[in-house]
Design a protein around this motif. Structure first.
Motif, PDB file in Angstrom:
ATOM      1  N   ASP A 102       4.085 -12.753  -0.263  1.00 33.91           N
ATOM      2  CA  ASP A 102       3.252 -11.861   0.556  1.00 33.91           C
ATOM      3  C   ASP A 102       2.885 -10.608  -0.242  1.00 33.91           C
ATOM      4  O   ASP A 102       3.763  -9.887  -0.725  1.00 33.91           O
ATOM      5  N   ASN A 103       1.601 -10.350  -0.398  1.00 37.49           N
ATOM      6  CA  ASN A 103       1.143  -9.143  -1.112  1.00 37.49           C
ATOM      7  C   ASN A 103       0.317  -8.224  -0.219  1.00 37.49           C
ATOM      8  O   ASN A 103      -0.444  -7.396  -0.700  1.00 37.49           O
ATOM      9  N   ASP A 104       0.464  -8.377   1.096  1.00 36.50           N
ATOM     10  CA  ASP A 104      -0.350  -7.591   2.035  1.00 36.50           C
ATOM     11  C   ASP A 104      -0.112  -6.087   1.890  1.00 36.50           C
ATOM     12  O   ASP A 104      -1.052  -5.280   1.929  1.00 36.50           O
ATOM     13  N   ALA A 105       1.154  -5.687   1.701  1.00 35.10           N
ATOM     14  CA  ALA A 105       1.475  -4.260   1.585  1.00 35.10           C
ATOM     15  C   ALA A 105       0.808  -3.656   0.356  1.00 35.10           C
ATOM     16  O   ALA A 105       0.255  -2.542   0.411  1.00 35.10           O
ATOM     17  N   ALA A 106       0.866  -4.401  -0.756  1.00 34.77           N
ATOM     18  CA  ALA A 106       0.248  -3.908  -1.986  1.00 34.77           C
ATOM     19  C   ALA A 106      -1.259  -3.794  -1.818  1.00 34.77           C
ATOM     20  O   ALA A 106      -1.878  -2.816  -2.251  1.00 34.77           O
ATOM     21  N   LEU A 151       1.326   8.373  -1.901  1.00 32.31           N
ATOM     22  CA  LEU A 151       1.116   6.960  -2.206  1.00 32.31           C
ATOM     23  C   LEU A 151       1.484   6.592  -3.635  1.00 32.31           C
ATOM     24  O   LEU A 151       2.002   5.504  -3.892  1.00 32.31           O
ATOM     25  N   ALA A 160       0.062  -7.235  -7.344  1.00 29.89           N
ATOM     26  CA  ALA A 160      -0.448  -8.033  -6.229  1.00 29.89           C
ATOM     27  C   ALA A 160      -0.869  -9.423  -6.701  1.00 29.89           C
ATOM     28  O   ALA A 160      -0.625 -10.433  -6.021  1.00 29.89           O
ATOM     29  N   GLU A 218      -6.085   1.838   0.457  1.00 31.11           N
ATOM     30  CA  GLU A 218      -5.917   3.237   0.886  1.00 31.11           C
ATOM     31  C   GLU A 218      -6.169   4.187  -0.282  1.00 31.11           C
ATOM     32  O   GLU A 218      -6.842   5.214  -0.133  1.00 31.11           O
ATOM     33  N   GLU A 263      -2.953  -3.340   0.969  1.00 28.37           N
ATOM     34  CA  GLU A 263      -3.255  -2.218   1.865  1.00 28.37           C
ATOM     35  C   GLU A 263      -3.162  -0.880   1.128  1.00 28.37           C
ATOM     36  O   GLU A 263      -3.998   0.011   1.310  1.00 28.37           O
ATOM     37  N   THR A 264      -2.130  -0.739   0.281  1.00 25.64           N
ATOM     38  CA  THR A 264      -1.969   0.493  -0.486  1.00 25.64           C
ATOM     39  C   THR A 264      -3.119   0.670  -1.463  1.00 25.64           C
ATOM     40  O   THR A 264      -3.639   1.784  -1.641  1.00 25.64           O
TER      41      THR A 264
END
Length: 720
Positions: free
Chosen positions: A635-639, A702, A626, A645, A641-642
């Motif tokens: 964009d590092n939003d997915a990383a 995950l 990230a 989580e 969010e994971t």
């Protein structure tokens, strides 16, 4: 990929096939070859000795010292001819498995093989080292095993095995076989009296049993990588695979080659041991299978089921497989049961649960049918307690096994017959009229099996010429629940005999007296009969309205053993005295506590030492990725969010494990075993197991598959 998991998966791919080789193409050539049968006895014993032994087996006659010596000599000669060097008393303590201590035939001082009648008849294991519920203190060690001649002696693993009972020095039963044998005698005595209302030639009635054994098979290497399977017998973590049993494509499907080789191998050995295995097939869940034998006398069937489980475990090792007998080794998939098909057979060859064209025989059939229904009705909670265990709690009521609510399924044909009998008014039999026609009894078809559907959601179902007790767990010793079934039916038949006698004392003709009592029982027991979907919420609500219990947890189900009703029942039929019953109750509670305790510790160990470190390492890699993405302006939003989580699940796991450990410590200080067991049910298992599992199973989805340390469901279930 985690090293251990990777190596195990490679091992599965490189397994060599181990084929089974039968001694002969004809099963009849080797069936029972490892058993000292009655035929062997007759051939090797003097006629007078054989007569005494057969009398002991058939009628319970005593075996004197000289007879025992003669049998021991013949058994020794037979065993030595087959290469056997040791013998053991084979018994079934309250551990749930079998026990044995091997002694050699060879007497080094005399330089010859010896085996006396005294060694055949009795041995002395340490009674305080087996579960005894406080009957024996640590310093009070003496206990006895005593030969059960009604179950044949056999050879297993080059050892002569002598089936025995196991009792304390003071006489209390410390095993499963002793109460089963007593219950067989109880139901025989009561049923013979009932049968003689119809046929004076009946002198003996024997309970018959056929045990359908369900089990899972996985590769031994994969098993070895799962500490939860090794320690607890079930997977405490594991996300359901994308494909499980939803396609209904496993049931009765083609058996995987390695598993079929294993089946053929253990079947050969089972047949040599006189176990009449006859059926094998895939069960509903992937990796799940079933084996079923022909029906046998209940004591022999029970011994054979215990022996079969041991045999399957050992033969599986040869094929690099592992057999799982736990009731629920995999969450979200069908659990494994042990369907007990029970009936009563007369010495005149009549199955008392088989309808016929004869009016007299059908009245007899209805008598035993209704009496069994009443027994289940009057002692439903006791029957539920007989199948209670930590493992079976995971299975019962899980919409793939019968519910914890005890009910009886009869099918539409028999239901209509009983309804007609119940609703029939006052009997006025005039000259030329047929009473049985009036009652609808003659309408029972000769073959009932095909006139009604089966109900797999029923815990206790009539299936044509027997009752199928479906709620027994896969790992259970069937002697426990079957002893309870025998004794409650014996008690009901005893009451029935008294009630008929009372009616006849009022001047009623015998047949009318019998029908009057049956009509009374049918009316009294309607609430226990249920023909619908036992899995449905509607049935749970309906059962509650009917006053039926829904005891989902073992410690609460076991409360029935404390009641005066249960204590008086077992004492009345000389199955257990009050001390023995209290001891059994305590042993079952202790076993429950230890099972839940072990599972909670395994969960803590796996989560803290395997799952959390793996998830943290993977999370750190995501954090580095990230940062790299951010530095590149990507964009590092997915990383992110994971990462969040994963953090949430890690926090939940750690918090719940700490709280679960605190609860366990608190409960371990409680001296009252009943309070402690119920606490382990509500404050440990119910409070934390699902919460911890949920987070761990989410992490499995995950975390990169390459890093996940535990062999996954898809690998255990589908790789053979």
């Amino acid at each position: 990929m985690a090293t251990l998991r990777q190596e195990a998966l490679k091992m599965v791919q490189n397994r060599e096939r181990v084929t089974a080789v039968a001694p002969s193409s004809k099963i009849s050539d080797y069936f029972g070859s490892q058993v000292f049968t009655l035929a062997e006895m007759k051939e090797s014993l003097a006629p007078s000795v054989y007569s005494k032994i057969s009398n002991a087996i058939e009628k319970g006659g005593k075996i004197d010292k000289n007879t025992a010596d003669e049998v021991a000599s013949a058994v020794k000669t037979w065993a030595l001819s087959k290469g056997v060097t040791h013998y053991t008393h084979w018994f079934q303590p309250l551990t749930g498995s079998t026990a044995e201590k091997h002694d050699t035939f060879f007497d080094a001082n005399a330089g010859i093989e010896k085996f006396k009648g005294s060694a055949l008849v009795q041995q002395e294991p340490d009674a305080s080292s087996f579960p005894n519920g406080g009957i024996r203190s640590t310093f009070e060690a003496r206990g006895y095993t005593a030969w059960d001649p009604t179950s044949p002696i056999f050879i297993f693993d080059k050892t002569l095995c002598i089936p025995t009972i196991f009792v304390a020095f003071t006489g209390e039963a410390l095993d499963y076989k002793t109460p089963l044998l007593k219950s067989i005698e109880a139901v025989n005595n009561a049923a013979v009296t009932t049968c003689q209302l119809f046929d004076r030639n009946v002198r003996k009635i024997t309970p018959s049993l056929g045990v359908e054994q369900e089990y899972f098979v996985i590769d031994r290497g994969l098993f070895a990588t799962r500490p939860d399977l090794i320690m607890a017998g079930r997977t405490v973590f594991g996300h359901n695979p994308a494909r499980g049993q939803q396609l209904d494509d496993h049931y009765f499907g083609s058996i995987p080659t390695r598993v079929k080789d294993f089946m053929q191998d253990f079947e050969v050995e089972a047949l040599r041991l006189g176990i009449p295995v006859s059926t094998r097939h895939n069960e509903v869940a992937p990796g799940q299978f079933e084996v079923a034998p022909l029906f046998e006398e209940i004591n022999k069937a029970t011994d054979h089921n215990q022996l079969l489980m041991d045999l399957m475990t050992k033969v599986a090792e040869k094929h690099h497989l592992k057999v799982l007998f736990h009731e629920k080794p995999f969450a979200g998939l069908n659990g494994s049961g042990k369907h007990n098909n029970w009936s009563l057979i007369t010495d005149t060859g009549v199955n008392l649960f088989q309808p016929s064209n004869s009016a007299r025989e059908n009245l007899q059939f209805l008598t035993f049918l209704v009496a069994t229904i009443k027994a289940v009705h009057d002692y439903d909670d006791l029957l539920r307690a007989s199948i209670a265990s930590a493992g079976n709690d995971w299975r019962l009521g899980a919409n793939e096994a019968p519910p914890a609510i005890i009910s009886v399924f009869l099918g539409s044909t028999l239901t209509s017959v009983l309804n007609e009998l119940e609703e029939n008014g006052e009997l006025k039999i005039e000259k030329g009229e047929n009473m049985y026609m009036k009652l609808g009894i003659s309408k029972i078809p000769e073959i009932i099996l095909d006139n009604t559907d089966r109900n797999r959601t029923s815990p206790f179902a009539f299936t044509g010429n027997k009752f199928e007790f479906r709620a027994v767990g896969s790992h259970a010793n069937v002697a426990g629940p079957m002893a309870v079934l025998n004794v409650i039916v014996a008690d009901t038949l005893k009451t029935f005999n008294a009630d008929v006698k009372n009616e006849m004392g009022k001047g009623k003709e015998k047949k009318i007296a019998i029908v009057n009592v049956l009509r009374k029982y049918i009316k009294e027991t309607k609430r226990i009969r249920f023909e619908g979907d036992g899995y449905s919420e509607e049935w749970a609500e309906e059962a509650q309205k009917r006053g039926l219990s829904n005891l989902k947890s073992t410690p609460f189900a076991l409360d029935v053993f404390k009641t005066d009703k249960s204590k008086d029942l077992f004492a009345r039929h000389k199955i257990f005295n009050h001390l023995e019953l209290d001891a059994r109750h305590e042993i079952m509670l202790e076993n429950y506590i230890m099972k839940v305790q072990i599972e909670s510790r395994v969960m803590g160990d796996l989560a803290l030492n395997h799952i959390i470190p793996t998830a943290v390492n993977y999370q750190n890699k995501l954090i580095e990725n990230a940062k790299g993405l951010k530095e590149l302006g990507l964009d590092n939003d997915a990383a992110v969010e994971t990462i969040k989580e994963i953090s949430g699940h890690l926090e939940s796991i750690k918090t719940n494990i700490n709280q679960m450990t605190d609860a366990r410590r608190r409960l371990n200080k409680i001296s009252d075993i009943e309070e402690k067991a119920k606490g382990y049910s509500t404050d440990v298992k119910d409070a934390f197991f699902d919460k911890i599992r949920y987070s761990v199973d989410k992490l499995e989805l995950l975390v990169d598959d390459e890093y996940w340390p535990l062999v996954k469901y898809r690998e255990m279930l589908f790789l053979k």
